[in-house]
Design a protein around this motif. Structure first.
Motif, PDB file in Angstrom:
ATOM      1  N   LYS A  59       0.835  -1.208   0.000  1.00 44.13           N
ATOM      2  CA  LYS A  59       0.000   0.000   0.000  1.00 44.13           C
ATOM      3  C   LYS A  59       0.869   1.256   0.000  1.00 44.13           C
ATOM      4  N   ILE A 101      -5.087   5.501   2.855  1.00 44.64           N
ATOM      5  CA  ILE A 101      -4.420   4.283   2.405  1.00 44.64           C
ATOM      6  C   ILE A 101      -4.790   4.078   0.943  1.00 44.64           C
ATOM      7  N   ILE A 102      -3.768   3.947   0.131  1.00 49.38           N
ATOM      8  CA  ILE A 102      -3.989   3.912  -1.316  1.00 49.38           C
ATOM      9  C   ILE A 102      -3.539   2.570  -1.858  1.00 49.38           C
ATOM     10  N   ASP A 103      -4.370   2.017  -2.726  1.00 41.87           N
ATOM     11  CA  ASP A 103      -3.972   0.807  -3.441  1.00 41.87           C
ATOM     12  C   ASP A 103      -3.218   1.252  -4.690  1.00 41.87           C
ATOM     13  N   PHE A 125      -8.599   4.491  -2.914  1.00 38.18           N
ATOM     14  CA  PHE A 125      -8.096   4.791  -1.573  1.00 38.18           C
ATOM     15  C   PHE A 125      -9.216   4.799  -0.557  1.00 38.18           C
ATOM     16  N   VAL A 126      -8.811   4.710   0.696  1.00 40.23           N
ATOM     17  CA  VAL A 126      -9.771   4.880   1.773  1.00 40.23           C
ATOM     18  C   VAL A 126      -9.162   5.843   2.795  1.00 40.23           C
ATOM     19  N   ASP A 127      -9.965   6.814   3.199  1.00 37.00           N
ATOM     20  CA  ASP A 127      -9.516   7.760   4.229  1.00 37.00           C
ATOM     21  C   ASP A 127      -9.965   7.250   5.587  1.00 37.00           C
TER      22      ASP A 127
END
Lengths: 114, 476
Positions: B274, B281-283, B289-291
């Motif tokens: 990641k 978090i970024i793929d 992504f998810v914050d």
């Protein structure tokens, strides 16, 4: 957050929809506990998370609490159709080691019925 | 010969990585821009013009006047929509002695046969364009420079391509390319670049001021930037790039990941494959992504929050005044008795106070390892901190915060992450990692945190007084 509870092949199928976050976990907890009380004979559960687009640590905590309740009653809990963003939370917190996660509801139901 | 770097262009792929300008994104733990600056140095160029755009202040703060690299950096802006060529064309005589021009998110990747001596072979003329726009140009030939400014490309037929001297101009187009570049660099090419802090050895490049407890396990290859803290029992690597000012809490495992600057990674997490930028978090595969809104998982390490710190100042001062008033009489009486019975004494210690100012604080040192009732009362009521409370009233220390650092020979450089205080996590909670808690405090500080520390510190000192009184220690 909406929670739909049905019975499939003797297992409880809990379909969640919307974000599972600190703001919505209480509604989830209440609805799930109420259905569990009504259907006391149901031991095994499948949580369909295909419509859960976001989850935070509070949401994860609610699922872990549900897992604890279910296993304490001698049942089993499977998760199905975990979407990408919630999956990231599962990955970083190592929660994937705690839950059994399936790609489809059918697979999860089949595993729950075994 | 002069250099002109253009960092003002928009790079849509970098938007997902947060507010940081793309020129400061890490490649192999160091900002991309540092590789440009080092290229400048390798070519013997000292005069550099940096053309800025959005987020100019970040780049200006990072580069300063260029002294760190032996460069003289000046800054310019161009109007939105203008091309850097138009900027160059305003004063063509300025570039007549030669020009090195870099633009766009390009990484001057050093191939296996690269040597800095061979770079000079590029000076007669070399150019690299992407979709018709120049990204890299160098020449010390006035006619070629003029032609480049007019046409935006190299006109010399016999000029070299950068690859001929072992330099691959790699343009970053998307997030997966950025991630792959970092992984390639850290896996096999770090030794071709100047490494921050210490030299690259054993496939691990570690910057300066990196705190790692002995229980941390390193699994190279990896690259860590400057001013980072790793918690106990962390596992770092393989294939990990950590930028500057990163805080990894205990028991977390990192592998095949990039952690951008000013990021906090919480306890017992597993980050694999990641990119983490603050609380995002970024793929890297697709940029999704998810914050995370939970500061206990991943978050920005915060440096400034004026309102929060103002409230803490007011609260701390009032609390310190209250404690001084109720402790004044007991302190005078008990300390007089302690001195008469030679059970302990205050000694002066120079420490770094608020804002990095040298101050002298008084620390109580017991003279007997065996705790006596008097000492237990003295410690339990926190009377050993009485003189430090006066420092809070005079604005030299916070009431709650971090353990003050002793003044050493080194200068103070912690800036806005330093909150020297009377009561700290060390007083409040057992099993602490002092450095980690200090940074964690800087990251999560608030009035509520201060109240927790104060309540816990005063309460636990009262309960654990026997243990505390048995320790003859330097509290600083």
């Amino acid at each position: 957050m909406s929670v739909a509870c049905t019975k499939e092949n003797g297992a409880g199928l809990i379909s969640l929809s919307g974000p599972l976050t600190a703001a919505t976990v209480e509604a989830f907890r209440e609805q799930f506990a109420a259905w569990q009380a009504e259907e006391a004979a149901v031991k095994n559960f499948v949580f369909d998370l295909s419509a859960v687009d976001f989850m935070d640590s509070a949401g994860l905590g609610a699922l872990i609490a549900a897992l604890k309740r279910i296993t304490e009653r001698g049942g089993d809990m499977k998760l199905a159709c975990l979407q990408k963003k919630p999956r990231m939370v599962f990955e970083i917190t190592r929660a994937y080691k705690v839950f059994e996660i399936y790609d489809t509801v059918e697979e999860a139901l089949s595993a729950a019925g075994e | 010969m002069r250099a002109v770097f253009y960092t003002g262009s928009r790079q849509p792929w970098a938007a997902v990585l947060g507010e940081r300008p793309w020129a400061l994104l890490p490649v192999g733990s160091r900002p991309l821009l540092t590789y440009w600056l080092e290229l400048c140095v390798d070519l013997g160029i000292t005069e550099l013009q940096l053309i800025l755009g959005q987020d100019a202040e970040h780049i200006e703060l990072f580069c300063g006047n260029g002294e760190k690299w032996g460069l003289n950096i000046n800054y310019s802006f161009i109007r939105p929509g203008d091309s850097p060529q138009e900027y160059l064309a305003r004063d063509p005589a300025r570039w007549r002695d030669g020009l090195l021009y870099l633009s766009g998110a390009l990484f001057p990747r050093r191939l296996a046969d690269f040597s800095s001596d061979r770079l000079k072979d590029l000076l007669p003329g070399a150019c690299y364009t992407e979709n018709g726009s120049p990204a890299f140009f160098v020449s010390d030939n006035p006619e070629m420079v003029d032609a480049f400014i007019r046409n935006g490309r190299c006109t010399c037929q016999s000029c070299l391509f950068p690859k001929q001297v072992g330099l691959d101009i790699t343009l970053i187009h998307d997030i997966s390319q950025y991630y792959d570049l970092n992984m390639t660099i850290v896996r096999s090419e770090m030794d071709r670049y100047l490494s921050s802090g210490y030299s690259f050895s054993d496939s691990a490049a570690i910057g300066y001021n990196v705190i790692t407890p002995p229980s941390v396990s390193f699994n190279p290859p990896l690259a860590i930037g400057n001013d980072c803290r790793l918690g106990a029992i962390c596992s770092v690597g393989p294939d990990v790039v950590i930028s500057d000012h990163v805080l990894i809490d205990r028991q977390s495992e990192l592998s095949e990941s990039i952690i951008l600057s000013d990021t906090y990674v919480g306890r017992n997490l597993e980050i694999n494959g990641k990119i983490v930028a603050g609380n995002r978090i970024i793929d890297p595969a697709d940029g999704s992504f998810v914050d995370i809104e939970d500061p206990w998982l991943v978050a920005h390490t915060q440096s400034k929050n004026y309102m929060r710190d103002f409230l803490r100042t007011v609260f701390g001062w009032e609390c310190a005044l209250f404690l001084v008033l109720i402790q004044l009489v007991p302190f005078i009486l008990l300390y007089t008795v302690l001195r008469l019975r030679r059970l302990g004494v205050f000694i002066k210690k120079p420490v770094w106070g608020i804002g990095g100012k040298r101050i002298v604080t008084s620390c109580f040192v017991a003279t007997d390892v065996v705790p006596s009732v008097l000492l237990m009362i003295f410690y339990g009521a926190s009377l050993d901190r009485f003189p430090q409370l006066l420092s809070v009233l005079s604005g030299k220390l916070w009431l709650c915060g971090q353990v003050p650092k002793a003044c050493g020979s080194d200068g103070f450089n912690e800036g806005n992450r330093y909150f020297p205080a009377v009561f700290t996590h060390s007083d409040a909670f057992a099993e602490i990692d002092r450095q980690m808690d200090a940074l964690y405090y800087a990251h999560t500080r608030s009035l509520v945190t201060d109240l927790r520390i104060l309540r816990q510190a005063l309460f636990s000192r009262l309960l654990e007084v026997e243990v505390i009184a048995g320790i003859i220690s330097d509290p600083v």
